[in-house]
Motif scaffolding. Structure first.
Motif, PDB file in Angstrom:
ATOM      1  N   ILE A   6       5.346  -8.929  10.417  1.00 40.07           N
ATOM      2  CA  ILE A   6       6.271  -8.213   9.548  1.00 40.07           C
ATOM      3  C   ILE A   6       5.905  -8.522   8.112  1.00 40.07           C
ATOM      4  N   ARG A   7       5.722  -7.464   7.338  1.00 37.09           N
ATOM      5  CA  ARG A   7       5.336  -7.642   5.935  1.00 37.09           C
ATOM      6  C   ARG A   7       6.218  -6.769   5.048  1.00 37.09           C
ATOM      7  N   ASP A   8       6.441  -7.264   3.848  1.00 37.05           N
ATOM      8  CA  ASP A   8       7.269  -6.571   2.869  1.00 37.05           C
ATOM      9  C   ASP A   8       6.375  -5.818   1.893  1.00 37.05           C
ATOM     10  N   ASP A   9       6.521  -4.515   1.850  1.00 33.70           N
ATOM     11  CA  ASP A   9       5.829  -3.695   0.860  1.00 33.70           C
ATOM     12  C   ASP A   9       6.887  -3.284  -0.165  1.00 33.70           C
ATOM     13  N   ARG A  10       7.203  -4.218  -1.058  1.00 34.26           N
ATOM     14  CA  ARG A  10       8.291  -4.026  -2.016  1.00 34.26           C
ATOM     15  C   ARG A  10       8.069  -2.776  -2.880  1.00 34.26           C
ATOM     16  N   ALA A  11       6.835  -2.545  -3.308  1.00 28.88           N
ATOM     17  CA  ALA A  11       6.551  -1.400  -4.179  1.00 28.88           C
ATOM     18  C   ALA A  11       6.894  -0.080  -3.483  1.00 28.88           C
ATOM     19  N   ALA A  12       6.667  -0.014  -2.184  1.00 33.05           N
ATOM     20  CA  ALA A  12       6.961   1.203  -1.426  1.00 33.05           C
ATOM     21  C   ALA A  12       8.379   1.201  -0.864  1.00 33.05           C
ATOM     22  N   GLY A  13       9.064   0.058  -0.944  1.00 34.30           N
ATOM     23  CA  GLY A  13      10.411  -0.033  -0.386  1.00 34.30           C
ATOM     24  C   GLY A  13      10.420  -0.014   1.127  1.00 34.30           C
ATOM     25  N   ARG A  14       9.477  -0.741   1.721  1.00 29.12           N
ATOM     26  CA  ARG A  14       9.394  -0.774   3.182  1.00 29.12           C
ATOM     27  C   ARG A  14       9.145  -2.191   3.674  1.00 29.12           C
ATOM     28  N   LEU A  15       9.886  -2.563   4.681  1.00 25.56           N
ATOM     29  CA  LEU A  15       9.614  -3.763   5.452  1.00 25.56           C
ATOM     30  C   LEU A  15       8.944  -3.236   6.713  1.00 25.56           C
ATOM     31  N   GLU A  16       7.692  -3.616   6.947  1.00 23.72           N
ATOM     32  CA  GLU A  16       6.899  -3.001   8.000  1.00 23.72           C
ATOM     33  C   GLU A  16       6.583  -3.974   9.126  1.00 23.72           C
ATOM     34  N   ALA A  17       6.638  -3.456  10.352  1.00 25.55           N
ATOM     35  CA  ALA A  17       6.178  -4.184  11.527  1.00 25.55           C
ATOM     36  C   ALA A  17       4.794  -3.640  11.852  1.00 25.55           C
ATOM     37  N   VAL A  18       3.809  -4.538  11.912  1.00 26.12           N
ATOM     38  CA  VAL A  18       2.418  -4.136  12.099  1.00 26.12           C
ATOM     39  C   VAL A  18       1.881  -4.767  13.383  1.00 26.12           C
ATOM     40  N   ALA A  19       1.243  -3.931  14.203  1.00 24.30           N
ATOM     41  CA  ALA A  19       0.584  -4.400  15.428  1.00 24.30           C
ATOM     42  C   ALA A  19      -0.820  -3.818  15.450  1.00 24.30           C
ATOM     43  N   ALA A  20      -1.809  -4.660  15.617  1.00 25.50           N
ATOM     44  CA  ALA A  20      -3.214  -4.236  15.678  1.00 25.50           C
ATOM     45  C   ALA A  20      -3.579  -3.363  14.481  1.00 25.50           C
ATOM     46  N   GLY A  21      -3.078  -3.742  13.302  1.00 25.19           N
ATOM     47  CA  GLY A  21      -3.407  -3.023  12.082  1.00 25.19           C
ATOM     48  C   GLY A  21      -2.653  -1.728  11.870  1.00 25.19           C
ATOM     49  N   GLU A  22      -1.743  -1.395  12.764  1.00 29.40           N
ATOM     50  CA  GLU A  22      -0.999  -0.137  12.691  1.00 29.40           C
ATOM     51  C   GLU A  22       0.482  -0.431  12.440  1.00 29.40           C
ATOM     52  N   VAL A  23       1.108   0.331  11.526  1.00 29.73           N
ATOM     53  CA  VAL A  23       2.542   0.194  11.291  1.00 29.73           C
ATOM     54  C   VAL A  23       3.260   0.847  12.465  1.00 29.73           C
ATOM     55  N   VAL A  24       4.035   0.030  13.203  1.00 29.17           N
ATOM     56  CA  VAL A  24       4.723   0.526  14.397  1.00 29.17           C
ATOM     57  C   VAL A  24       6.225   0.641  14.191  1.00 29.17           C
TER      58      VAL A  24
END
Length: 114
Positions: A6-24
């Motif tokens: 899980i990573r925070d992309d503050r500039a885009a306003g998204r908290l993302e869950a990533v699996a195998a390099g893909e946002v899921v």
């Protein structure tokens, strides 16, 4: 869930869950500055192939942990996060009604964001 980052992309306003390099999955949010600083989740989205794996809950948990680390409040407008917070009161303190009102007003004033 162990292969999910899980990573925070503050500039885009998204908290993302990533699996195998893909946002899921992601929580789309904005940062409210007044009447106090808050993270305001608006949408929670999990890709259909990844539903039922606890990704949305992990995102909500991390959003509240992120807010704690930053010393700010979460003012949830996203229905999923609202329900998650109701089930996890020990991790998700309630937001002041005035803060929620201000968050709703911000969202109405910035419809292009979501």
């Amino acid at each position: 869930m162990s292969d999910i980052e899980i990573r925070d992309d503050r500039a885009a306003g998204r908290l993302e869950a990533v699996a195998a390099g893909e946002v899921v999955g992601r929580i789309e949010y904005f940062v409210l500055d007044a009447p106090e600083r808050a993270l305001v989740p608006v949408h929670t989205i999990v890709e259909p192939a990844h539903e039922g794996q606890g990704i949305a809950g992990a995102l909500a948990r991390e959003l509240y942990a992120l807010a704690r680390r930053e010393g700010v409040t979460v003012a949830p407008l996203c229905p999923y996060v609202v329900k998650w917070a109701e089930r996890h009161r020990d991790e998700a303190p309630g937001a002041d009604p005035e803060l929620l009102r201000a968050a709703k007003e911000w969202l109405v004033a910035h419809p292009e964001r979501f």
